[in-house]
Design a protein around this motif. Sequence first.
Motif, PDB file in Angstrom:
ATOM      1  N   MET A  72       7.664   4.342   7.450  1.00  0.00           N
ATOM      2  CA  MET A  72       8.451   3.167   7.046  1.00  0.00           C
ATOM      3  C   MET A  72       9.906   3.247   7.537  1.00  0.00           C
ATOM      4  SD  MET A  72       6.420   1.106   5.558  1.00  0.00           S
ATOM      5  CE  MET A  72       7.433  -0.116   4.738  1.00  0.00           C
ATOM      6  N   THR A  73      10.474   4.453   7.549  1.00  0.00           N
ATOM      7  CA  THR A  73      11.883   4.545   7.963  1.00  0.00           C
ATOM      8  C   THR A  73      12.007   4.294   9.471  1.00  0.00           C
ATOM      9  OG1 THR A  73      11.824   6.947   8.329  1.00  0.00           O
ATOM     10  CG2 THR A  73      12.399   6.198   6.121  1.00  0.00           C
ATOM     11  N   GLN A  74      10.984   4.704  10.223  1.00  0.00           N
ATOM     12  CA  GLN A  74      11.023   4.424  11.668  1.00  0.00           C
ATOM     13  C   GLN A  74      10.886   2.930  11.937  1.00  0.00           C
ATOM     14  OE1 GLN A  74       7.970   7.460  12.256  1.00  0.00           O
ATOM     15  NE2 GLN A  74       9.172   8.257  13.947  1.00  0.00           N
ATOM     16  N   MET A  75      10.042   2.284  11.122  1.00  0.00           N
ATOM     17  CA  MET A  75       9.912   0.825  11.250  1.00  0.00           C
ATOM     18  C   MET A  75      11.264   0.152  10.963  1.00  0.00           C
ATOM     19  SD  MET A  75       9.905  -2.056   9.279  1.00  0.00           S
ATOM     20  CE  MET A  75       9.695  -1.318   7.648  1.00  0.00           C
ATOM     21  N   LEU A  76      11.906   0.568   9.858  1.00  0.00           N
ATOM     22  CA  LEU A  76      13.175  -0.069   9.482  1.00  0.00           C
ATOM     23  C   LEU A  76      14.246   0.189  10.550  1.00  0.00           C
ATOM     24  CD1 LEU A  76      14.716  -1.736   7.419  1.00  0.00           C
ATOM     25  CD2 LEU A  76      15.246   0.362   6.183  1.00  0.00           C
TER      26      LEU A  76
ATOM     27  N   ALA B  43       0.827  -1.214   0.000  1.00  0.00           N
ATOM     28  CA  ALA B  43       0.000   0.000   0.000  1.00  0.00           C
ATOM     29  C   ALA B  43       0.864   1.267   0.000  1.00  0.00           C
ATOM     30  CB  ALA B  43      -0.931  -0.025   1.207  1.00  0.00           C
ATOM     31  N   GLU B  44       1.717   1.412   1.000  1.00  0.00           N
ATOM     32  CA  GLU B  44       2.526   2.636   1.139  1.00  0.00           C
ATOM     33  C   GLU B  44       3.753   2.558   0.237  1.00  0.00           C
ATOM     34  OE1 GLU B  44       1.690   5.179   2.886  1.00  0.00           O
ATOM     35  OE2 GLU B  44       3.513   6.373   2.922  1.00  0.00           O
ATOM     36  N   LYS B  45       3.976   3.638  -0.537  1.00  0.00           N
ATOM     37  CA  LYS B  45       5.130   3.633  -1.456  1.00  0.00           C
ATOM     38  C   LYS B  45       6.024   4.816  -1.086  1.00  0.00           C
ATOM     39  CE  LYS B  45       1.962   1.466  -4.673  1.00  0.00           C
ATOM     40  NZ  LYS B  45       0.779   1.480  -3.772  1.00  0.00           N
ATOM     41  N   ASP B  46       6.722   4.672   0.001  1.00  0.00           N
ATOM     42  CA  ASP B  46       7.490   5.763   0.594  1.00  0.00           C
ATOM     43  C   ASP B  46       8.880   5.848  -0.048  1.00  0.00           C
ATOM     44  OD1 ASP B  46       8.891   7.495   2.193  1.00  0.00           O
ATOM     45  OD2 ASP B  46       8.386   6.525   4.088  1.00  0.00           O
ATOM     46  N   PRO B  47       9.168   6.954  -0.771  1.00  0.00           N
ATOM     47  CA  PRO B  47      10.490   7.064  -1.408  1.00  0.00           C
ATOM     48  C   PRO B  47      11.639   7.095  -0.405  1.00  0.00           C
ATOM     49  CG  PRO B  47       9.194   9.091  -1.707  1.00  0.00           C
ATOM     50  CD  PRO B  47       8.295   8.104  -1.044  1.00  0.00           C
ATOM     51  N   GLU B  48      11.365   7.559   0.810  1.00  0.00           N
ATOM     52  CA  GLU B  48      12.420   7.579   1.835  1.00  0.00           C
ATOM     53  C   GLU B  48      12.899   6.164   2.172  1.00  0.00           C
ATOM     54  OE1 GLU B  48      14.070  10.284   3.874  1.00  0.00           O
ATOM     55  OE2 GLU B  48      13.648  10.796   1.800  1.00  0.00           O
TER      56      GLU B  48
ATOM     57  N   LEU C 172      13.141   3.699   0.054  1.00  0.00           N
ATOM     58  CA  LEU C 172      14.086   3.317  -1.012  1.00  0.00           C
ATOM     59  C   LEU C 172      15.467   3.879  -0.703  1.00  0.00           C
ATOM     60  CD1 LEU C 172      12.137   3.903  -4.366  1.00  0.00           C
ATOM     61  CD2 LEU C 172      12.327   1.827  -3.022  1.00  0.00           C
ATOM     62  N   ARG C 173      15.500   5.158  -0.297  1.00  0.00           N
ATOM     63  CA  ARG C 173      16.789   5.803  -0.016  1.00  0.00           C
ATOM     64  C   ARG C 173      17.479   5.143   1.183  1.00  0.00           C
ATOM     65  NH1 ARG C 173      14.570  10.376  -2.466  1.00  0.00           N
ATOM     66  NH2 ARG C 173      13.195  10.948  -0.753  1.00  0.00           N
ATOM     67  N   MET C 174      16.684   4.856   2.215  1.00  0.00           N
ATOM     68  CA  MET C 174      17.277   4.284   3.430  1.00  0.00           C
ATOM     69  C   MET C 174      17.848   2.884   3.160  1.00  0.00           C
ATOM     70  SD  MET C 174      15.437   4.023   7.131  1.00  0.00           S
ATOM     71  CE  MET C 174      16.302   3.547   8.618  1.00  0.00           C
ATOM     72  N   LEU C 175      17.091   2.075   2.412  1.00  0.00           N
ATOM     73  CA  LEU C 175      17.561   0.724   2.087  1.00  0.00           C
ATOM     74  C   LEU C 175      18.841   0.785   1.264  1.00  0.00           C
ATOM     75  CD1 LEU C 175      14.175  -1.027   1.187  1.00  0.00           C
ATOM     76  CD2 LEU C 175      15.620  -1.539   3.160  1.00  0.00           C
ATOM     77  N   ALA C 176      18.869   1.734   0.297  1.00  0.00           N
ATOM     78  CA  ALA C 176      20.052   1.844  -0.567  1.00  0.00           C
ATOM     79  C   ALA C 176      21.244   2.357   0.229  1.00  0.00           C
ATOM     80  CB  ALA C 176      19.755   2.775  -1.743  1.00  0.00           C
ATOM     81  N   ASP C 177      21.034   3.377   1.052  1.00  0.00           N
ATOM     82  CA  ASP C 177      22.138   3.960   1.823  1.00  0.00           C
ATOM     83  C   ASP C 177      22.745   2.941   2.779  1.00  0.00           C
ATOM     84  OD1 ASP C 177      21.772   6.364   0.647  1.00  0.00           O
ATOM     85  OD2 ASP C 177      21.190   7.463   2.458  1.00  0.00           O
TER      86      ASP C 177
END
Length: 316
Positions: free
Chosen positions: A291-295, A144-149, A151-156
């Motif tokens: 999503m970034t807080q979850m990760l 459902a959620e497509k958070d671009p942040e 993507l950045r966090m996973l890549a970084d």
Amino acid sequence: MTVRSSARRRTLVGCAALLLASTACAALPDGDDRTTAAAPERRHSGDPLPPAARPVVVLPGRALQEEDSAQAAEARQASARGEALATAQRWGLAALPLAAPPPPPTKPELTAGPHVKVQDGAPPVVYRVPTDRPVVFLTIDDGAEKDPELLRMLADLRVPVSVFLSDYLARADYGYFRRLHAQGVTINNHTIDHPDLRTLAADRQQQEICGQQDRLEEEIGTRPTLFRPPYGEYTDVSLRTAAGCGITAVPLWNEEAFPDHMDYRYDDRRLHAGDIILTHFRGPSLWNGDMTQMLRRVIDTATAQGFALARLDDYL
Ligand SMILES: [Zn+2]
């Protein structure tokens, strides 16, 4: 041994110490005795050279290269660690995440046990991957959620995750998941409409499971090998149907991650080697966070308990 040759040897040693390997030292011709005049030789002709000087004189090029490459490798390591620390701090992590070991040369054998269910003609159902390695696996469901942040966090942070998509949620923007796939994330099957498969006849289960295999192949470009039934609920028909359209394993989970807490299946309330962690693509309207807080919570929890996040698809 002549005064001039000893002086020339000293010059080479000095060059080695200063790492002036190329032009200044190499350009000094054999007959040049300018250094000799400036540095009178006191050693007798039979004196041995100081041990440190020997390799430089015998093989100056190789010794310089070895010293240089060892120092360069050390410097590169220190710089990479500094960069990784800065990246971890930028994303608010409590500590540097642990690096996953290289993938196992062969995938672990899935035999029946408390964390793996096996039956003939069906892909194994796995709650915890059998491995002694200090790794756990993060899986993200629905779409459902497509958070671009994210993507950045996973890549970084170069954190591996595996994704299980339902078409009815992902179809609004498969481009987001193609970008995720391009970052090395495997996209797996979570049915077309996210039904409770126990309520569906065989032909409808076929549409839900194999239909999503086709959709993902079309949209992402690869056909999944992992399938996760919605709500973790399935029948023997679901498993046999999945096997019939290319599924080789059905990973479920032992923990669920949220931005503000972790849910554990077992009372010891901790991760175990090989545990599969479930979470969802959800936004702040459904969660107390993003999503970034979850990760961040998952990575910090894994690091604090001595685990690295590894790629589920390398093990199943
Ligand atoms: Zn789901």
